[in-house]
Design a protein around this motif. Sequence first.
Motif, mmCIF file in Angstrom:
data_model
loop_
_atom_site.group_PDB
_atom_site.id
_atom_site.type_symbol
_atom_site.label_atom_id
_atom_site.label_comp_id
_atom_site.label_asym_id
_atom_site.label_seq_id
_atom_site.Cartn_x
_atom_site.Cartn_y
_atom_site.Cartn_z
ATOM 1 N N THR A 255 0.693 -1.078 0.129
ATOM 2 C CA THR A 255 -0.027 -0.147 0.065
ATOM 3 C C THR A 255 0.892 1.368 -0.100
ATOM 4 O OG1 THR A 255 -1.629 -1.083 1.056
ATOM 5 C CG2 THR A 255 -1.985 1.140 1.377
ATOM 6 N N LEU A 256 1.984 1.240 0.738
ATOM 7 C CA LEU A 256 2.720 2.383 0.831
ATOM 8 C C LEU A 256 3.706 2.607 -0.453
ATOM 9 C CD1 LEU A 256 4.120 4.457 2.870
ATOM 10 C CD2 LEU A 256 5.905 2.734 3.080
ATOM 11 N N LEU A 257 4.160 1.754 -1.042
ATOM 12 C CA LEU A 257 4.746 1.900 -2.396
ATOM 13 C C LEU A 257 3.903 2.079 -3.484
ATOM 14 C CD1 LEU A 257 7.748 -0.821 -1.443
ATOM 15 C CD2 LEU A 257 7.815 1.656 -1.195
ATOM 16 N N ASP A 258 2.931 1.454 -3.795
ATOM 17 C CA ASP A 258 2.242 1.501 -5.147
ATOM 18 C C ASP A 258 0.551 1.383 -4.284
ATOM 19 O OD1 ASP A 258 1.486 1.109 -7.435
ATOM 20 O OD2 ASP A 258 1.795 -1.083 -7.670
ATOM 21 N N PRO A 259 0.224 2.678 -4.072
ATOM 22 C CA PRO A 259 -1.150 2.634 -3.259
ATOM 23 C C PRO A 259 -2.391 2.534 -4.359
ATOM 24 C CG PRO A 259 -0.048 4.889 -3.511
ATOM 25 C CD PRO A 259 0.930 3.667 -3.887
ATOM 26 N N GLU A 260 -2.012 2.812 -5.735
ATOM 27 C CA GLU A 260 -2.971 2.873 -6.462
ATOM 28 C C GLU A 260 -3.230 1.185 -6.958
ATOM 29 O OE1 GLU A 260 -1.912 5.400 -9.770
ATOM 30 O OE2 GLU A 260 -2.033 7.091 -8.857
ATOM 31 N N LYS A 261 -2.208 0.658 -7.224
ATOM 32 C CA LYS A 261 -2.426 -0.688 -8.142
ATOM 33 C C LYS A 261 -2.207 -1.677 -7.003
ATOM 34 C CE LYS A 261 -1.665 0.475 -12.867
ATOM 35 N NZ LYS A 261 -1.085 -0.048 -14.154
ATOM 36 N N LYS A 262 -1.282 -1.308 -5.882
ATOM 37 C CA LYS A 262 -1.064 -2.359 -4.736
ATOM 38 C C LYS A 262 -0.539 -3.845 -5.387
ATOM 39 C CE LYS A 262 -4.198 -0.248 -1.631
ATOM 40 N NZ LYS A 262 -5.114 -0.314 -0.691
ATOM 41 N N SER A 263 0.273 -3.555 -6.526
ATOM 42 C CA SER A 263 0.495 -4.874 -7.064
ATOM 43 C C SER A 263 2.276 -5.177 -7.055
ATOM 44 C CB SER A 263 0.155 -4.817 -8.593
ATOM 45 O OG SER A 263 0.613 -3.707 -9.312
ATOM 46 N N ILE A 264 3.043 -4.162 -6.296
ATOM 47 C CA ILE A 264 4.302 -4.478 -6.335
ATOM 48 C C ILE A 264 4.794 -5.879 -5.961
ATOM 49 C CG2 ILE A 264 4.724 -3.042 -4.245
ATOM 50 C CD1 ILE A 264 7.442 -2.025 -5.397
ATOM 51 N N PHE A 265 4.263 -6.165 -4.773
ATOM 52 C CA PHE A 265 4.204 -7.465 -4.105
ATOM 53 C C PHE A 265 2.875 -8.300 -4.416
ATOM 54 C CE2 PHE A 265 6.895 -4.689 -1.518
ATOM 55 C CZ PHE A 265 8.343 -5.019 -2.111
ATOM 56 N N GLU A 266 2.811 -9.174 -5.272
ATOM 57 C CA GLU A 266 1.751 -10.040 -5.459
ATOM 58 C C GLU A 266 1.912 -11.459 -4.635
ATOM 59 O OE1 GLU A 266 1.776 -10.132 -9.546
ATOM 60 O OE2 GLU A 266 1.308 -7.930 -9.786
ATOM 61 N N ASN A 267 0.654 -11.823 -3.917
ATOM 62 C CA ASN A 267 0.778 -12.956 -3.393
ATOM 63 C C ASN A 267 0.364 -14.135 -4.336
ATOM 64 O OD1 ASN A 267 -1.208 -15.090 -1.291
ATOM 65 N ND2 ASN A 267 0.967 -14.583 -0.802
ATOM 66 N N ARG A 268 1.429 -15.088 -4.408
ATOM 67 C CA ARG A 268 1.039 -16.640 -5.115
ATOM 68 C C ARG A 268 0.797 -17.408 -4.010
ATOM 69 N NH1 ARG A 268 4.666 -17.461 -10.031
ATOM 70 N NH2 ARG A 268 3.516 -15.654 -10.714
ATOM 71 N N ARG A 269 -0.584 -17.980 -4.057
ATOM 72 C CA ARG A 269 -1.037 -18.804 -3.037
ATOM 73 C C ARG A 269 -0.077 -20.052 -2.683
ATOM 74 N NH1 ARG A 269 -5.713 -19.172 -0.204
ATOM 75 N NH2 ARG A 269 -6.443 -21.278 0.416
ATOM 76 N N ASN A 270 0.210 -20.578 -1.701
ATOM 77 C CA ASN A 270 1.047 -21.620 -1.222
ATOM 78 C C ASN A 270 2.355 -21.602 -1.837
ATOM 79 O OD1 ASN A 270 -0.953 -22.732 0.008
ATOM 80 N ND2 ASN A 270 -1.968 -23.675 -1.746
ATOM 81 N N GLU A 271 2.984 -20.534 -2.277
ATOM 82 C CA GLU A 271 4.280 -20.475 -2.771
ATOM 83 C C GLU A 271 5.093 -19.369 -2.340
ATOM 84 O OE1 GLU A 271 4.876 -21.155 -7.194
ATOM 85 O OE2 GLU A 271 2.636 -20.887 -7.344
ATOM 86 N N GLY A 272 4.337 -17.998 -2.365
ATOM 87 C CA GLY A 272 5.356 -17.061 -1.769
ATOM 88 C C GLY A 272 5.003 -15.478 -2.395
ATOM 89 N N TYR A 273 5.618 -14.894 -2.597
ATOM 90 C CA TYR A 273 5.580 -13.630 -3.194
ATOM 91 C C TYR A 273 6.153 -13.095 -4.330
ATOM 92 C CZ TYR A 273 2.321 -11.754 0.470
ATOM 93 O OH TYR A 273 1.425 -11.561 1.405
#
Length: 284
Positions: A255-273
Amino acid sequence: MDSYEYKVLIVDDEDDVRNGWVAGLCALGVRRREFFAIGARTAGDALDLLSEEKARGAPFNVAVLDLHLEGSGEPYESDRWALARQLKELYQPYPDLGIIVVTAIHHDPADFKAASDIADGGYLSKAAIDAENLCEVIRTRFPPRGAPVFRFSPAHQDNQEKAFILNTGTMSLRRLPGRAKVSTPRGIGDLWFLEVFLREALDRPPETLVGYDTIYAYKDGHHQTTIPIPWHLGTQRTQGEDNSWIHQPVSRLRTLLDPEKKSIFENRRNEGYVVAARVKRVND
């Protein structure tokens, strides 16, 4: 001289205080090759030393400033924080200068606010500081010379105005251009996660996956970070531990780094980011 881990500029118009701190830090440096210190009595002397040492490729990495210098001349008598700001400006681009401010006068609440933006090493009472505990303050708040500086930006935004710099030497996060300081909601704990991600994504294509096992390896001390691991996380993976301790700080950073898209760190279920950013190391 320049092989020392901390090269410290002491700026104080009280000769006994200044010379005592310089002598104390240098004495420790002789034994451990850890500290080298030089004193300056006036703001002008301090600015000259900072410029000269930086120009010859041997910059200071910590400055200890007396907030109430006498006879420094304008603008320092009317604006006590002007010297600290000017020292910061001299040390652009990164790596920058870590600043500790000391004062013999009772703390002014207004100064605490200024200190949070400029004095990343703190705002201390001179009466409570001698050479030995000044060394401890420096060790605690400023990792030694050579700590990495990362420049990164969200992969979907090529504009330099969306870039950031994480300086692990001063544990600070700043936005480009102008390098305005960015305050993280939970301090250096969040920055530890950020350093882990940036180390793993360094010089790799965007969309680098940082798996949970990799994050746990950093937590367990198998890989080193300059920013200390948050104390409350412990140092070993506990039996049955889930990944919930990771998600909250990463969500804050996103949220801090990319408040518009919030996609700089994307969670990949059961794997990581997935780190959706371009990451480079800034040369010292």
